[in-house]
Design a protein around this motif. Structure first.
Motif, PDB file in Angstrom:
ATOM      1  N   ARG A  34     -36.576 -40.261 -70.622  1.00 51.86           N
ATOM      2  CA  ARG A  34     -37.631 -39.401 -70.069  1.00 51.86           C
ATOM      3  C   ARG A  34     -38.997 -39.776 -70.630  1.00 51.86           C
ATOM      4  O   ARG A  34     -40.002 -39.691 -69.931  1.00 51.86           O
ATOM      5  CB  ARG A  34     -37.351 -37.932 -70.377  1.00 51.86           C
ATOM      6  CG  ARG A  34     -36.191 -37.389 -69.613  1.00 51.86           C
ATOM      7  CD  ARG A  34     -35.915 -35.954 -69.988  1.00 51.86           C
ATOM      8  NE  ARG A  34     -34.638 -35.580 -69.387  1.00 51.86           N
ATOM      9  CZ  ARG A  34     -34.184 -34.369 -69.348  1.00 51.86           C
ATOM     10  NH1 ARG A  34     -34.858 -33.380 -69.901  1.00 51.86           N
ATOM     11  NH2 ARG A  34     -33.034 -34.107 -68.782  1.00 51.86           N
ATOM     12  N   LYS A  35     -39.037 -40.165 -71.901  1.00 55.29           N
ATOM     13  CA  LYS A  35     -40.326 -40.492 -72.525  1.00 55.29           C
ATOM     14  C   LYS A  35     -40.982 -41.697 -71.850  1.00 55.29           C
ATOM     15  O   LYS A  35     -42.200 -41.802 -71.825  1.00 55.29           O
ATOM     16  CB  LYS A  35     -40.172 -40.710 -74.028  1.00 55.29           C
ATOM     17  CG  LYS A  35     -39.318 -41.895 -74.417  1.00 55.29           C
ATOM     18  CD  LYS A  35     -39.169 -41.993 -75.918  1.00 55.29           C
ATOM     19  CE  LYS A  35     -38.269 -43.171 -76.264  1.00 55.29           C
ATOM     20  NZ  LYS A  35     -38.080 -43.259 -77.697  1.00 55.29           N
ATOM     21  N   VAL A  36     -40.182 -42.593 -71.256  1.00 57.15           N
ATOM     22  CA  VAL A  36     -40.739 -43.732 -70.522  1.00 57.15           C
ATOM     23  C   VAL A  36     -41.411 -43.234 -69.244  1.00 57.15           C
ATOM     24  O   VAL A  36     -42.522 -43.665 -68.900  1.00 57.15           O
ATOM     25  CB  VAL A  36     -39.655 -44.790 -70.207  1.00 57.15           C
ATOM     26  CG1 VAL A  36     -40.193 -45.900 -69.321  1.00 57.15           C
ATOM     27  CG2 VAL A  36     -39.084 -45.360 -71.502  1.00 57.15           C
ATOM     28  N   LEU A  37     -40.758 -42.310 -68.530  1.00 57.59           N
ATOM     29  CA  LEU A  37     -41.366 -41.723 -67.338  1.00 57.59           C
ATOM     30  C   LEU A  37     -42.632 -40.962 -67.714  1.00 57.59           C
ATOM     31  O   LEU A  37     -43.662 -41.092 -67.059  1.00 57.59           O
ATOM     32  CB  LEU A  37     -40.384 -40.791 -66.623  1.00 57.59           C
ATOM     33  CG  LEU A  37     -40.948 -40.021 -65.422  1.00 57.59           C
ATOM     34  CD1 LEU A  37     -41.490 -40.968 -64.355  1.00 57.59           C
ATOM     35  CD2 LEU A  37     -39.881 -39.101 -64.837  1.00 57.59           C
ATOM     36  N   GLN A  38     -42.576 -40.186 -68.777  1.00 61.43           N
ATOM     37  CA  GLN A  38     -43.747 -39.425 -69.199  1.00 61.43           C
ATOM     38  C   GLN A  38     -44.910 -40.361 -69.518  1.00 61.43           C
ATOM     39  O   GLN A  38     -46.045 -40.124 -69.079  1.00 61.43           O
ATOM     40  CB  GLN A  38     -43.430 -38.557 -70.407  1.00 61.43           C
ATOM     41  CG  GLN A  38     -44.621 -37.723 -70.845  1.00 61.43           C
ATOM     42  CD  GLN A  38     -44.255 -36.631 -71.822  1.00 61.43           C
ATOM     43  OE1 GLN A  38     -43.094 -36.314 -72.032  1.00 61.43           O
ATOM     44  NE2 GLN A  38     -45.273 -36.027 -72.411  1.00 61.43           N
ATOM     45  N   ALA A  39     -44.659 -41.433 -70.239  1.00 58.75           N
ATOM     46  CA  ALA A  39     -45.721 -42.391 -70.575  1.00 58.75           C
ATOM     47  C   ALA A  39     -46.300 -43.026 -69.320  1.00 58.75           C
ATOM     48  O   ALA A  39     -47.523 -43.212 -69.211  1.00 58.75           O
ATOM     49  CB  ALA A  39     -45.175 -43.460 -71.519  1.00 58.75           C
ATOM     50  N   LYS A  40     -45.439 -43.348 -68.350  1.00 52.08           N
ATOM     51  CA  LYS A  40     -45.892 -43.940 -67.091  1.00 52.08           C
ATOM     52  C   LYS A  40     -46.812 -42.973 -66.350  1.00 52.08           C
ATOM     53  O   LYS A  40     -47.888 -43.346 -65.885  1.00 52.08           O
ATOM     54  CB  LYS A  40     -44.687 -44.297 -66.224  1.00 52.08           C
ATOM     55  CG  LYS A  40     -45.011 -44.832 -64.844  1.00 52.08           C
ATOM     56  CD  LYS A  40     -43.719 -45.022 -64.052  1.00 52.08           C
ATOM     57  CE  LYS A  40     -43.909 -45.553 -62.675  1.00 52.08           C
ATOM     58  NZ  LYS A  40     -44.867 -44.861 -61.857  1.00 52.08           N
TER      59      LYS A  40
END
Length: 88
Positions: A34-40
């Motif tokens: 999820r943190k990858v989506l949030q960063a994106k």
């Protein structure tokens, strides 16, 4: 960024969460964190309130770069935006 907005508009016009869930048939082992989506999303100017799992997709509740409250569905492997709903 403009591409993301255009994709979101097309996805919103063509379907709903049911449409999104049909495209989220991805084994959990293949999901990005999820943190990858949030960063994106944050790099695209979104302010993320929360991200949860819904019907095998990621569902993000956020304020998009245009300042609109949105609920958006994403493929958990590709992080492709599948459906967006503007919350009023």
């Amino acid at each position: 960024m403009k591409r993301l907005v255009a994709v979101a508009i097309v996805a919103y016009a063509t379907g709903s969460a049911g449409f999104a869930s049909e495209r989220c048939d991805v084994p959990v082992a293949d999901w990005q964190p999820r943190k990858v989506l949030q960063a994106k999303l944050e790099s695209d100017g979104w302010k993320v309130r929360s991200i949860r799992t819904e019907d095998g997709c990621y569902e993000a509740f956020a304020i998009n770069a245009e300042g609109e409250n949105v609920a958006a569905f994403f493929n958990p492997k590709s992080l492709e935006i599948l459906d967006t709903k503007i919350e009023h």
